[in-house]
Design a protein around this motif. Structure first.
Motif, PDB file in Angstrom:
ATOM      1  N   VAL A  28      44.445 -38.210 -32.217  1.00 36.30           N
ATOM      2  CA  VAL A  28      43.692 -37.193 -32.392  1.00 36.30           C
ATOM      3  C   VAL A  28      43.842 -36.188 -31.209  1.00 36.30           C
ATOM      4  CG1 VAL A  28      41.116 -36.653 -32.226  1.00 36.30           C
ATOM      5  CG2 VAL A  28      42.141 -38.309 -33.994  1.00 36.30           C
ATOM      6  N   TYR A  29      43.946 -36.966 -29.956  1.00 38.48           N
ATOM      7  CA  TYR A  29      44.050 -36.153 -28.582  1.00 38.48           C
ATOM      8  C   TYR A  29      45.302 -35.327 -28.680  1.00 38.48           C
ATOM      9  CZ  TYR A  29      44.315 -35.092 -23.939  1.00 38.48           C
ATOM     10  OH  TYR A  29      44.267 -34.199 -22.505  1.00 38.48           O
ATOM     11  N   ASN A  36      38.138 -37.768 -28.057  1.00 39.34           N
ATOM     12  CA  ASN A  36      37.229 -38.020 -29.269  1.00 39.34           C
ATOM     13  C   ASN A  36      36.144 -39.224 -29.149  1.00 39.34           C
ATOM     14  OD1 ASN A  36      35.688 -38.154 -31.407  1.00 39.34           O
ATOM     15  ND2 ASN A  36      37.258 -38.954 -32.933  1.00 39.34           N
ATOM     16  N   HIS A  39      35.157 -41.783 -31.675  1.00 45.18           N
ATOM     17  CA  HIS A  39      36.217 -42.737 -32.331  1.00 45.18           C
ATOM     18  C   HIS A  39      35.575 -44.037 -32.173  1.00 45.18           C
ATOM     19  CE1 HIS A  39      40.200 -43.718 -33.759  1.00 45.18           C
ATOM     20  NE2 HIS A  39      40.474 -44.834 -32.720  1.00 45.18           N
ATOM     21  N   SER A  79      34.063 -35.427 -40.550  1.00 45.23           N
ATOM     22  CA  SER A  79      33.720 -35.406 -39.039  1.00 45.23           C
ATOM     23  C   SER A  79      34.441 -33.865 -38.528  1.00 45.23           C
ATOM     24  CB  SER A  79      33.665 -36.458 -38.416  1.00 45.23           C
ATOM     25  OG  SER A  79      33.005 -37.255 -38.773  1.00 45.23           O
ATOM     26  N   GLU A  80      35.860 -34.092 -38.899  1.00 47.79           N
ATOM     27  CA  GLU A  80      36.932 -33.232 -38.340  1.00 47.79           C
ATOM     28  C   GLU A  80      36.512 -31.585 -38.894  1.00 47.79           C
ATOM     29  OE1 GLU A  80      39.902 -30.311 -37.691  1.00 47.79           O
ATOM     30  OE2 GLU A  80      39.163 -31.128 -39.794  1.00 47.79           O
ATOM     31  N   PHE A  84      34.608 -30.779 -35.457  1.00 48.82           N
ATOM     32  CA  PHE A  84      35.459 -30.273 -34.646  1.00 48.82           C
ATOM     33  C   PHE A  84      36.218 -29.088 -34.977  1.00 48.82           C
ATOM     34  CE2 PHE A  84      35.266 -34.971 -34.092  1.00 48.82           C
ATOM     35  CZ  PHE A  84      34.878 -35.222 -32.570  1.00 48.82           C
ATOM     36  N   ALA A  99      31.651 -34.297 -29.838  1.00 44.22           N
ATOM     37  CA  ALA A  99      31.938 -35.873 -30.011  1.00 44.22           C
ATOM     38  C   ALA A  99      31.019 -36.885 -29.841  1.00 44.22           C
ATOM     39  CB  ALA A  99      33.271 -36.275 -29.383  1.00 44.22           C
ATOM     40  N   PHE A 192      42.940 -37.327 -38.306  1.00 45.99           N
ATOM     41  CA  PHE A 192      41.742 -37.715 -38.176  1.00 45.99           C
ATOM     42  C   PHE A 192      41.647 -38.998 -39.246  1.00 45.99           C
ATOM     43  CE2 PHE A 192      40.161 -34.682 -35.394  1.00 45.99           C
ATOM     44  CZ  PHE A 192      38.980 -35.367 -34.799  1.00 45.99           C
TER      45      PHE A 192
END
Length: 287
Positions: A28-29, A36, A39, A79-80, A84, A99, A192
């Motif tokens: 994800v990073y 995140n 997580h 969530s993404e 985000f 986050a 994600f």
């Protein structure tokens, strides 16, 4: 020698779990360039879903693991999209705050749904295998085999498939990947979802030998951040190696020093390694 081998087994167990969680975090990073913090909450939700599938629905251990992985993958993908994605053009501080907000929301939701008390997952693999005077708990052996098999599968997916290659391309150069026709939104959702699956599987593997509660992901995600910093932010091999280093350091440190300092060892090791190699063990960037 038996004691050393026993600690080696414990180290592989911890390292396998930490590496799985750190792999999802580093993927994800690599896409967002934002840590995140939620997580750890995905990890926690995976454990609770697996427990409820086994206790409430009578599912067996493996079905519960798959069910938890699917549910958390969906939660992570949603969530993404909702948290985000709207902040993709904002400064790095805004997604970090979002986050943390998502982490608190999921923890509060878990406490409201399932309570704040500690729970433990039953496992069909409760036996002890004896080998040359060494006691080998079946669940720990399962964790080691399953974790490293999943790591190998993820490596093959990222390096041998077109879909996996798009994730690596996005992590290495987001703008360049978009220019050659890769859809960044689809890759972000998929990444994600994969990270959520890894967290859920790790939680389901570890839950039978650990307690399950709403804040269980906080310490795990903190150590996962230590791991990806050690390995190099965004480096997949670094996440695996960093997880193993922390697992071995904790296991042998707790035995030879004291269990009271087990959780401090990871952060002490972070200071030492970054003092010698500030960029981490691997060059930054997912590979």
């Amino acid at each position: 020698m038996d004691v050393v081998l026993q600690q080696f087994l414990n180290a592989l167990t911890l390292g396998g779990i930490y590496s799985l969680v750190a792999l999802g975090l580093t993927l994800v990073y690599g896409i967002l360039q934002v840590p995140n913090f939620a997580h750890g909450a995905f990890y926690m939700v995976g454990a609770f879903i697996a427990i409820k599938l086994m206790g409430g629905w009578g599912a067996n251990y493996w079905v519960a693991m798959v069910g938890a992985a699917i549910v958390v993958a969906v939660v992570a993908a949603i969530s993404e999209r909702l948290v985000f994605h709207p902040l993709r053009k904002a400064s790095g501080l805004h997604p970090m705050i979002a986050a943390i907000g998502l982490l608190l929301f999921l923890e509060s939701g878990a406490q409201a749904l399932w309570g704040a008390e500690f729970q433990r997952m039953a496992t069909p693999y409760s036996g002890i295998l004896e080998f040359g005077g060494l006691a080998l708990p079946a669940q720990r052996l399962l964790i080691i085999v399953a974790a490293f098999t999943l790591m190998l599968a993820l490596h093959l997916f990222l390096t041998r498939t077109v879909t996996g290659s798009t994730i690596i391309a996005m992590a290495q150069n987001r703008e360049g990947a978009a220019l050659v026709g890769i859809d960044p939104d689809r890759v972000a959702i998929m990444t994600f979802a994969i990270s959520g699956m890894l967290a859920a599987v790790a939680a389901t593997l570890y839950a039978p030998i650990n307690l399950v509660y709403p804040a269980m992901g906080n310490l795990v995600i903190t150590k996962a951040f230590v791991i990806i910093i050690l390995g190099g932010m965004g480096s997949v091999p670094g996440a695996i190696l960093g997880g193993l280093i922390i697992g071995f350091a904790e296991s042998f440190g707790a035995f030879y020093i004291s269990t009271d300092y087990k959780d401090i060892i990871a952060f002490a090791l972070l200071v030492v390694i970054l003092s010698l190699r500030p960029q981490g063990l691997f060059v930054q960037g997912a590979r």
